[in-house]
Design a protein around this motif. Structure first.
Motif, PDB file in Angstrom:
ATOM      1  N   ASP A 139       0.844  -1.194   0.000  1.00 42.53           N
ATOM      2  CA  ASP A 139       0.000   0.000   0.000  1.00 42.53           C
ATOM      3  C   ASP A 139       0.881   1.246   0.000  1.00 42.53           C
ATOM      4  OD1 ASP A 139      -2.249  -1.577   0.128  1.00 42.53           O
ATOM      5  OD2 ASP A 139      -2.377  -1.484   2.327  1.00 42.53           O
ATOM      6  N   THR A 140       0.294   2.375  -0.333  1.00 39.65           N
ATOM      7  CA  THR A 140       1.025   3.635  -0.373  1.00 39.65           C
ATOM      8  C   THR A 140       1.554   4.006   1.005  1.00 39.65           C
ATOM      9  OG1 THR A 140      -0.433   4.350  -2.151  1.00 39.65           O
ATOM     10  CG2 THR A 140       0.876   6.045  -1.082  1.00 39.65           C
ATOM     11  N   ASP A 141       0.758   3.740   2.040  1.00 39.83           N
ATOM     12  CA  ASP A 141       1.211   4.054   3.395  1.00 39.83           C
ATOM     13  C   ASP A 141       2.445   3.240   3.769  1.00 39.83           C
ATOM     14  OD1 ASP A 141      -0.923   5.756   3.596  1.00 39.83           O
ATOM     15  OD2 ASP A 141      -2.217   4.287   4.616  1.00 39.83           O
ATOM     16  N   VAL A 142       2.477   1.987   3.371  1.00 44.65           N
ATOM     17  CA  VAL A 142       3.615   1.126   3.692  1.00 44.65           C
ATOM     18  C   VAL A 142       4.850   1.583   2.914  1.00 44.65           C
ATOM     19  CG1 VAL A 142       4.481  -1.240   3.594  1.00 44.65           C
ATOM     20  CG2 VAL A 142       2.107  -0.810   4.231  1.00 44.65           C
ATOM     21  N   VAL A 143       4.656   1.958   1.655  1.00 43.31           N
ATOM     22  CA  VAL A 143       5.789   2.422   0.842  1.00 43.31           C
ATOM     23  C   VAL A 143       6.383   3.689   1.453  1.00 43.31           C
ATOM     24  CG1 VAL A 143       6.444   3.354  -1.402  1.00 43.31           C
ATOM     25  CG2 VAL A 143       4.970   1.353  -1.283  1.00 43.31           C
ATOM     26  N   VAL A 144       5.528   4.631   1.829  1.00 44.39           N
ATOM     27  CA  VAL A 144       6.006   5.881   2.417  1.00 44.39           C
ATOM     28  C   VAL A 144       6.679   5.624   3.757  1.00 44.39           C
ATOM     29  CG1 VAL A 144       5.237   8.098   3.357  1.00 44.39           C
ATOM     30  CG2 VAL A 144       4.335   7.278   1.181  1.00 44.39           C
ATOM     31  N   ALA A 145       6.206   4.652   4.510  1.00 44.59           N
ATOM     32  CA  ALA A 145       6.811   4.337   5.801  1.00 44.59           C
ATOM     33  C   ALA A 145       8.168   3.656   5.643  1.00 44.59           C
ATOM     34  CB  ALA A 145       5.883   3.439   6.606  1.00 44.59           C
ATOM     35  N   ARG A 146       8.397   2.968   4.525  1.00 45.34           N
ATOM     36  CA  ARG A 146       9.658   2.248   4.331  1.00 45.34           C
ATOM     37  C   ARG A 146      10.739   3.083   3.659  1.00 45.34           C
ATOM     38  NH1 ARG A 146       8.225  -4.049   3.021  1.00 45.34           N
ATOM     39  NH2 ARG A 146       6.875  -4.332   4.836  1.00 45.34           N
ATOM     40  N   LEU A 147      10.387   4.183   3.021  1.00 49.38           N
ATOM     41  CA  LEU A 147      11.393   4.991   2.328  1.00 49.38           C
ATOM     42  C   LEU A 147      12.436   5.607   3.265  1.00 49.38           C
ATOM     43  CD1 LEU A 147       9.352   6.655  -0.532  1.00 49.38           C
ATOM     44  CD2 LEU A 147      10.999   4.778  -0.681  1.00 49.38           C
ATOM     45  N   PRO A 148      12.070   6.091   4.466  1.00 49.65           N
ATOM     46  CA  PRO A 148      13.140   6.567   5.374  1.00 49.65           C
ATOM     47  C   PRO A 148      14.114   5.464   5.775  1.00 49.65           C
ATOM     48  CG  PRO A 148      11.031   7.438   6.060  1.00 49.65           C
ATOM     49  CD  PRO A 148      10.751   6.445   4.979  1.00 49.65           C
ATOM     50  N   TRP A 149      13.619   4.232   5.859  1.00 47.30           N
ATOM     51  CA  TRP A 149      14.518   3.132   6.176  1.00 47.30           C
ATOM     52  C   TRP A 149      15.508   2.887   5.033  1.00 47.30           C
ATOM     53  CZ3 TRP A 149      15.083   1.590  10.921  1.00 47.30           C
ATOM     54  CH2 TRP A 149      14.031   1.757  11.812  1.00 47.30           C
ATOM     55  N   CYS A 150      15.086   3.164   3.809  1.00 44.46           N
ATOM     56  CA  CYS A 150      16.008   3.053   2.670  1.00 44.46           C
ATOM     57  C   CYS A 150      17.110   4.102   2.776  1.00 44.46           C
ATOM     58  CB  CYS A 150      15.248   3.209   1.360  1.00 44.46           C
ATOM     59  SG  CYS A 150      14.087   1.882   1.033  1.00 44.46           S
ATOM     60  N   LEU A 151      16.756   5.311   3.214  1.00 44.90           N
ATOM     61  CA  LEU A 151      17.762   6.359   3.417  1.00 44.90           C
ATOM     62  C   LEU A 151      18.732   5.958   4.523  1.00 44.90           C
ATOM     63  CD1 LEU A 151      18.797   9.193   2.709  1.00 44.90           C
ATOM     64  CD2 LEU A 151      17.237  10.076   4.429  1.00 44.90           C
ATOM     65  N   LEU A 152      18.214   5.394   5.599  1.00 46.25           N
ATOM     66  CA  LEU A 152      19.079   4.936   6.691  1.00 46.25           C
ATOM     67  C   LEU A 152      19.998   3.808   6.224  1.00 46.25           C
ATOM     68  CD1 LEU A 152      19.823   5.050   9.728  1.00 46.25           C
ATOM     69  CD2 LEU A 152      18.101   3.273  10.070  1.00 46.25           C
ATOM     70  N   ALA A 153      19.471   2.882   5.458  1.00 48.44           N
ATOM     71  CA  ALA A 153      20.298   1.783   4.949  1.00 48.44           C
ATOM     72  C   ALA A 153      21.379   2.308   4.011  1.00 48.44           C
ATOM     73  CB  ALA A 153      19.416   0.765   4.230  1.00 48.44           C
ATOM     74  N   GLY A 154      21.053   3.314   3.204  1.00 43.66           N
ATOM     75  CA  GLY A 154      22.065   3.918   2.334  1.00 43.66           C
ATOM     76  C   GLY A 154      23.155   4.608   3.125  1.00 43.66           C
ATOM     77  N   TRP A 155      22.767   5.289   4.204  1.00 38.84           N
ATOM     78  CA  TRP A 155      23.752   5.964   5.039  1.00 38.84           C
ATOM     79  C   TRP A 155      24.673   4.950   5.713  1.00 38.84           C
ATOM     80  CZ3 TRP A 155      24.709   6.272  10.379  1.00 38.84           C
ATOM     81  CH2 TRP A 155      25.596   7.283  10.747  1.00 38.84           C
ATOM     82  N   VAL A 156      24.099   3.855   6.221  1.00 37.73           N
ATOM     83  CA  VAL A 156      24.905   2.826   6.890  1.00 37.73           C
ATOM     84  C   VAL A 156      25.847   2.163   5.891  1.00 37.73           C
ATOM     85  CG1 VAL A 156      24.778   0.573   8.023  1.00 37.73           C
ATOM     86  CG2 VAL A 156      23.272   2.411   8.752  1.00 37.73           C
ATOM     87  N   ALA A 157      25.337   1.813   4.720  1.00 36.99           N
ATOM     88  CA  ALA A 157      26.182   1.155   3.719  1.00 36.99           C
ATOM     89  C   ALA A 157      27.312   2.080   3.271  1.00 36.99           C
ATOM     90  CB  ALA A 157      25.332   0.735   2.521  1.00 36.99           C
ATOM     91  N   SER A 158      27.005   3.335   3.046  1.00 40.22           N
ATOM     92  CA  SER A 158      28.027   4.284   2.628  1.00 40.22           C
ATOM     93  C   SER A 158      29.063   4.501   3.735  1.00 40.22           C
ATOM     94  CB  SER A 158      27.379   5.607   2.254  1.00 40.22           C
ATOM     95  OG  SER A 158      28.344   6.554   1.922  1.00 40.22           O
ATOM     96  N   SER A 159      28.618   4.592   4.966  1.00 39.20           N
ATOM     97  CA  SER A 159      29.552   4.779   6.084  1.00 39.20           C
ATOM     98  C   SER A 159      30.464   3.575   6.260  1.00 39.20           C
ATOM     99  CB  SER A 159      28.781   5.039   7.376  1.00 39.20           C
ATOM    100  OG  SER A 159      28.031   6.212   7.261  1.00 39.20           O
ATOM    101  N   LEU A 160      29.912   2.382   6.116  1.00 40.27           N
ATOM    102  CA  LEU A 160      30.743   1.180   6.223  1.00 40.27           C
ATOM    103  C   LEU A 160      31.774   1.115   5.100  1.00 40.27           C
ATOM    104  CD1 LEU A 160      28.166  -1.548   7.316  1.00 40.27           C
ATOM    105  CD2 LEU A 160      30.044  -0.602   8.650  1.00 40.27           C
ATOM    106  N   LEU A 161      31.353   1.453   3.885  1.00 39.87           N
ATOM    107  CA  LEU A 161      32.304   1.425   2.778  1.00 39.87           C
ATOM    108  C   LEU A 161      33.395   2.480   2.948  1.00 39.87           C
ATOM    109  CD1 LEU A 161      29.989   0.809  -0.295  1.00 39.87           C
ATOM    110  CD2 LEU A 161      31.696  -0.735   0.665  1.00 39.87           C
ATOM    111  N   ARG A 162      33.032   3.646   3.469  1.00 39.53           N
ATOM    112  CA  ARG A 162      34.046   4.676   3.710  1.00 39.53           C
ATOM    113  C   ARG A 162      34.989   4.264   4.829  1.00 39.53           C
ATOM    114  NH1 ARG A 162      33.011  10.651   2.621  1.00 39.53           N
ATOM    115  NH2 ARG A 162      31.765  10.587   0.733  1.00 39.53           N
ATOM    116  N   ALA A 163      34.507   3.515   5.811  1.00 42.19           N
ATOM    117  CA  ALA A 163      35.368   3.077   6.909  1.00 42.19           C
ATOM    118  C   ALA A 163      36.331   1.981   6.449  1.00 42.19           C
ATOM    119  CB  ALA A 163      34.523   2.590   8.079  1.00 42.19           C
TER     120      ALA A 163
END
Length: 79
Positions: free
Chosen positions: A29-53
């Motif tokens: 549903d649209t509500d579920v998609v909108v609720a999961r998009l911030p988690w995608c941003l968090l996962a991108g930040w974690v993955a990028s931080s790990l690769l930089r480390a």
């Protein structure tokens, strides 16, 4: 580190593609998609931080030193 760097946003967009596709197909549903998009941003930040480390940026090569110019020879004056 800012969570809005280009590498973080690129990784977040990559993680968001399946979520957006599942929303477009109608599985989520649209509500579920909108609720999961911030988690995608968090996962991108974690993955990028790990690769930089793990793989730090290479150090720039030192500039070669400039040699001083030899003094200019004075032109002989007309006598």
């Amino acid at each position: 580190m800012s969570p809005l760097r280009w590498d973080v946003l690129g990784a977040a967009a990559l993680f968001a593609v399946p979520v957006l596709l599942l929303g477009a197909v109608g599985t989520l549903d649209t509500d579920v998609v909108v609720a999961r998009l911030p988690w995608c941003l968090l996962a991108g930040w974690v993955a990028s931080s790990l690769l930089r480390a793990v793989f730090p940026a290479p150090k720039p090569e030192p500039r070669p030193r400039r040699r001083p110019h030899p003094p200019a020879e004075a032109e002989p004056a007309d006598a």
